[in-house]
Write an enzyme that holds these catalytic residues in place. Structure first.
Site, PDB file in Angstrom:
ATOM      1  CB  ALA A 141      -0.915  -0.006   1.220  1.00 45.31           C
TER       2      ALA A 141
ATOM      3  CG  ASP B 168       0.071  -2.550   3.603  1.00 40.36           C
ATOM      4  OD1 ASP B 168       1.079  -1.996   3.119  1.00 40.36           O
ATOM      5  OD2 ASP B 168      -0.509  -2.120   4.626  1.00 40.36           O
TER       6      ASP B 168
ATOM      7  NE  ARG C 251      -0.547   1.959   4.394  1.00 41.92           N
ATOM      8  CZ  ARG C 251       0.303   2.748   3.743  1.00 41.92           C
ATOM      9  NH1 ARG C 251       0.122   4.058   3.764  1.00 41.92           N
ATOM     10  NH2 ARG C 251       1.326   2.254   3.078  1.00 41.92           N
TER      11      ARG C 251
ATOM     12  CB  CYS D 213      10.133   7.919   0.867  1.00 36.41           C
ATOM     13  SG  CYS D 213       8.964   7.362   2.111  1.00 36.41           S
TER      14      CYS D 213
END
Length: 467
Positions: A236, A258, A263, A359
């Protein structure tokens, strides 16, 4: 319009310390969370400017029933935003009565402070940084259309196509209704920063995916050919999953895991809209998935994008300019999970290629995790594959091979902050040895004749209809 009321409620919640902008936006149940999030962030960033303009214009004296947070959102949209969206509903005539005065007060404030641009009115810490200058990247969903058709559609809408970019400077100088083709990804269109395409019909029909360039790299670098079996370990919200499906041309299988049910539900909606038909979703912890399960015996590709601090996320940088590095305790906990997930992924017997991505800017979640996971493998089993030699931002030189990893940031690559390591098996099991191992698993052990007859009888009964 519901957008403005939702934005006002989020701003009020943030002021009352009921949660973060992101948390309150998702809790609002407003359908277009990205649009709402962007509006709230920008309104909050200009909050002091808006307060000054509203006070000077005497807006609350004239409109006594207008609530402060809603007024701030509406005035932002009128003076600094994109104009009233969807016609503005009943708010457009209300603000229209005061438009001239509000604009005059904004102009007077600029003169008083000796500036000419709206952004120069901001305090130093609130001024647009590199994150706000990142172009709008749009991935063409090749399951539903092709790049040429998408380009032609935008040209018919009055956009000017500038061809394929040749440098970062081409992307940095994009303005107005111009757009480019990314120099690296043939299905990625590039528009000027802050271009809002959430209401665009091609996006709403699933022909376009609003996805940052750095977020497109993991699937591109994993590069599973059509017909492959792939695991998306922490799947997700699903943009990377839909990209994998496009690369597979919906031929093959994606096992997507997930743990978050909400999500996962949103992801299912996204995949349906994108035309994905080769994905099997499961609300399951990837760490609990058995590599020896027969369903995954053909999995040769794994995409692992685990939970991380998010320190490189553009939305976080816009919401919290200059946000501090996550605490050591949080980084330690995240890195522990990330390392366990990576080590687990490397145990899948047919694995040939894996992409690990976050990220995050933090070394603890990136180079350190990859180094420690590889050190736990048998020597010579896996290596970090050299990829994209021309990519300008490389991994930190903390161990041999780290220079093959990729990093991304608004400053160096005009993207969100990202880290990517491509790990490949050095000694891929030969087809003959794989077939032999599979045959050994499928051949039943010898059993007495009487027991074999019993099994045969049971097998025969199992073909009858259930009663």
């Amino acid at each position: 319009m519901a957008l403005y009321a939702a934005a006002a409620n989020v701003l009020a919640g943030v002021e009352n310390r009921q949660g973060s902008i992101k948390g309150l936006v998702y809790a609002s149940r407003f359908q277009n969370v990205k649009q709402l999030y962007a509006l709230v962030c920008e309104t909050q960033r200009y909050s002091a400017v808006l307060d000054a303009v509203i006070a000077s214009a005497g807006l609350f004296r004239a409109e006594k029933k207008l609530k402060p947070h809603l007024a701030k959102v509406l005035v932002y949209e009128l003076l600094l935003g994109k104009g009233f969206r969807g016609g503005g509903g009943r708010w457009k005539p209300l603000l229209g009565r005061h438009q001239a005065r509000l604009k005059a007060e904004l102009a007077r404030l600029k003169v008083h402070r000796g500036v000419s641009r709206n952004e120069d009115l901001l305090e130093v810490g609130s001024r647009p940084g590199p994150a706000s200058q990142v172009p709008r990247f749009v991935r063409v969903n090749t399951l539903k259309t092709c790049t040429d058709d998408a380009i032609d559609y935008f040209k018919r809408q009055g956009f000017s196509y500038q061809g394929q970019a040749s440098s970062l400077e081409d992307l940095r100088t994009l303005r107005g209704k111009r757009f480019l083709l990314d120099p690296l990804l043939s299905e990625l269109l590039v528009f000027p920063a802050q271009t809002d395409l959430h209401e665009h019909p091609l996006y709403q029909a699933g022909h376009l995916i609003l996805q940052d360039k750095a977020s497109c790299l993991p699937a591109m670098l994993l590069a599973p050919p059509p017909g492959s079996h792939v695991i998306d370990a922490c799947a997700a919200p699903g943009n990377k999953t839909s990209h994998l499906a496009a690369l597979l041309k919906n031929q093959g299988k994606i096992f997507a895991f997930d743990l978050d049910a909400k999500r996962l539900a949103s992801m299912a909606t996204l995949l349906v809209r994108a035309g994905v038909s080769c994905c099997e979703l499961a609300k399951e912890d990837f760490l609990a998935v058995s590599p020896s399960d027969q369903r995954y015996r053909q999995v040769q590709y794994i995409l692992l994008d685990p939970s991380c601090s998010g320190s490189g996320m553009l939305t976080r940088q816009l919401e919290e300019p200059g946000a501090d590095t996550p605490s050591k305790e949080r980084l330690h906990a995240l890195a522990g999970f990330q390392q366990r997930a990576l080590c687990h992924a490397l145990t899948f017997p047919s694995l040939q290629r894996l992409v690990y991505s976050t990220c995050s800017f933090c070394q603890e979640e990136n180079e350190d995790v990859v180094r420690d996971a590889l050190q736990q493998q048998s020597p010579g089993t896996f290596r970090i594959a050299p990829v994209l030699p021309s990519w300008p931002h490389r991994g930190l030189s903390t161990f041999p091979g780290a220079e093959h990893c990729l990093r991304a940031s608004p400053e160096t690559t005009l993207t969100g902050g990202f880290f990517i390591a491509v790990i490949e098996r050095v000694e891929v099991p030969s087809p003959a040895s794989q077939a032999e191992a599979l045959a050994q698993e499928l051949i039943p052990s010898p059993a007495p004749k009487r027991k074999r007859r019993q099994r045969k009888a049971v097998a025969g009964r199992s073909t009858l209809p259930c009663t």
